[in-house]
Design an enzyme around this catalytic site. Structure first.
Site, PDB file in Angstrom:
ATOM      1  N   GLY A  93       8.787  -1.078  13.393  1.00  0.00           N
ATOM      2  CA  GLY A  93       8.412  -0.127  12.354  1.00  0.00           C
ATOM      3  C   GLY A  93       7.010   0.428  12.462  1.00  0.00           C
ATOM      4  O   GLY A  93       6.514   1.041  11.514  1.00  0.00           O
ATOM      5  N   GLN A  94       6.335   0.236  13.618  1.00  0.00           N
ATOM      6  CA  GLN A  94       4.987   0.804  13.743  1.00  0.00           C
ATOM      7  C   GLN A  94       5.072   2.322  13.822  1.00  0.00           C
ATOM      8  O   GLN A  94       5.803   2.871  14.665  1.00  0.00           O
ATOM      9  CB  GLN A  94       4.263   0.260  14.989  1.00  0.00           C
ATOM     10  CG  GLN A  94       2.811   0.730  15.056  1.00  0.00           C
ATOM     11  CD  GLN A  94       2.029   0.152  16.228  1.00  0.00           C
ATOM     12  OE1 GLN A  94       2.591  -0.500  17.112  1.00  0.00           O
ATOM     13  NE2 GLN A  94       0.723   0.400  16.229  1.00  0.00           N
ATOM     14  N   HIS A 100      -3.339  -2.181  12.887  1.00  0.00           N
ATOM     15  CA  HIS A 100      -3.648  -2.436  11.481  1.00  0.00           C
ATOM     16  C   HIS A 100      -2.872  -3.637  11.003  1.00  0.00           C
ATOM     17  O   HIS A 100      -1.733  -3.856  11.407  1.00  0.00           O
ATOM     18  CB  HIS A 100      -3.322  -1.212  10.610  1.00  0.00           C
ATOM     19  CG  HIS A 100      -1.950  -0.649  10.838  1.00  0.00           C
ATOM     20  ND1 HIS A 100      -1.662   0.163  11.917  1.00  0.00           N
ATOM     21  CD2 HIS A 100      -0.798  -0.788  10.147  1.00  0.00           C
ATOM     22  CE1 HIS A 100      -0.382   0.500  11.875  1.00  0.00           C
ATOM     23  NE2 HIS A 100       0.173  -0.064  10.814  1.00  0.00           N
ATOM     24  N   HIS A 102      -1.239  -5.136   7.717  1.00  0.00           N
ATOM     25  CA  HIS A 102      -0.824  -4.914   6.335  1.00  0.00           C
ATOM     26  C   HIS A 102      -1.137  -6.185   5.546  1.00  0.00           C
ATOM     27  O   HIS A 102      -0.755  -7.286   5.964  1.00  0.00           O
ATOM     28  CB  HIS A 102       0.687  -4.680   6.243  1.00  0.00           C
ATOM     29  CG  HIS A 102       1.186  -3.447   6.916  1.00  0.00           C
ATOM     30  ND1 HIS A 102       1.493  -2.292   6.223  1.00  0.00           N
ATOM     31  CD2 HIS A 102       1.457  -3.186   8.222  1.00  0.00           C
ATOM     32  CE1 HIS A 102       1.941  -1.375   7.078  1.00  0.00           C
ATOM     33  NE2 HIS A 102       1.928  -1.885   8.291  1.00  0.00           N
TER      34      HIS A 102
HETATM   35  P1  5GP Z   1       3.073   0.981  10.262  1.00  0.00           P
HETATM   36  O1  5GP Z   1       4.384   1.619   9.862  1.00  0.00           O
HETATM   37  O2  5GP Z   1       2.480   1.659  11.482  1.00  0.00           O
HETATM   38  O3  5GP Z   1       3.101  -0.524  10.389  1.00  0.00           O
HETATM   39  O4  5GP Z   1       2.085   1.239   9.061  1.00  0.00           O
HETATM   40  C1  5GP Z   1       1.473   2.481   8.843  1.00  0.00           C
HETATM   41  C2  5GP Z   1       1.178   2.563   7.379  1.00  0.00           C
HETATM   42  O5  5GP Z   1       0.262   3.599   7.186  1.00  0.00           O
HETATM   43  C3  5GP Z   1       2.407   2.848   6.510  1.00  0.00           C
HETATM   44  O6  5GP Z   1       2.606   1.783   5.600  1.00  0.00           O
HETATM   45  C4  5GP Z   1       2.046   4.157   5.827  1.00  0.00           C
HETATM   46  O7  5GP Z   1       2.467   4.204   4.477  1.00  0.00           O
HETATM   47  C5  5GP Z   1       0.539   4.199   5.950  1.00  0.00           C
HETATM   48  N1  5GP Z   1      -0.026   5.535   6.007  1.00  0.00           N
HETATM   49  C6  5GP Z   1       0.439   6.596   6.744  1.00  0.00           C
HETATM   50  N2  5GP Z   1      -0.353   7.655   6.588  1.00  0.00           N
HETATM   51  C7  5GP Z   1      -1.346   7.277   5.727  1.00  0.00           C
HETATM   52  C8  5GP Z   1      -2.479   7.968   5.187  1.00  0.00           C
HETATM   53  O8  5GP Z   1      -2.755   9.134   5.464  1.00  0.00           O
HETATM   54  N3  5GP Z   1      -3.268   7.258   4.336  1.00  0.00           N
HETATM   55  C9  5GP Z   1      -3.005   5.944   4.020  1.00  0.00           C
HETATM   56  N4  5GP Z   1      -3.849   5.349   3.157  1.00  0.00           N
HETATM   57  N5  5GP Z   1      -1.953   5.274   4.518  1.00  0.00           N
HETATM   58  C10 5GP Z   1      -1.131   5.938   5.372  1.00  0.00           C
END
Ligand code: 5GP
Ligand code: ZN
Length: 114
Positions: A93-94, A100, A102
């Site tokens: 789900g990245q 980063h 969470h």
């Molecule tokens: P991943 O899916 O890569 O593990 O996590 C990326 C996270 O970044 C997601 O939970 C998504 O909601 C968050 N995200 C995406 N775009 C933005 C943004 O512009 N600002 C913030 N604060 N979070 C974001």
């Protein structure tokens, strides 16, 4: 993807706004725009690393985990519990390719994760 195209590098540079919750010289924490729990904060190194697959600095990754732990403390999650998750590549789900962690809490977490 280059660093100049990277969403989280732009947040670090102040080019895209974010709700910051903690900052050190090397790390930044801000609220996820689409929270999946009452507390959902993203903890990132200011240095661009695309994913855990590209991580080669043990100190950076160790400090990232401790920074995420500190964020959980600031957010009042330490006693009840929280989850620190690093999604790596599409199958997990990245969606943003700047590493980063969470930090999720404020509700009961299920196991196994989805
Ligand atoms: P991943 O899916 O890569 O593990 O996590 C990326 C996270 O970044 C997601 O939970 C998504 O909601 C968050 N995200 C995406 N775009 C933005 C943004 O512009 N600002 C913030 N604060 N979070 C974001
Ligand atoms: Zn980046």
């Amino acid at each position: 993807m280059t660093m100049t195209d990277c969403l989280f590098c732009k947040i670090v540079a102040g080019e895209i706004p974010a709700t910051k919750v903690a900052e050190t010289d090397g790390f930044l924490a801000f609220r996820d725009i689409n929270p999946q729990a009452p507390v959902h904060v993203l903890a990132i190194p200011k240095k661009h690393v695309a994913s855990l697959n590209y991580a080669d600095d043990a100190l950076l990754i160790g400090d990232l985990v401790l920074f995420a732990r500190d964020v959980a403390r600031y957010e009042g999650l330490a006693d009840d519990g929280y989850r620190v998750v690093i999604n790596t590549n599409a199958g997990a789900g990245q969606t943003v390719f700047h590493i980063h962690a969470h930090v999720l809490g404020g509700r009961a977490m299920r196991w196994p994760p989805g």
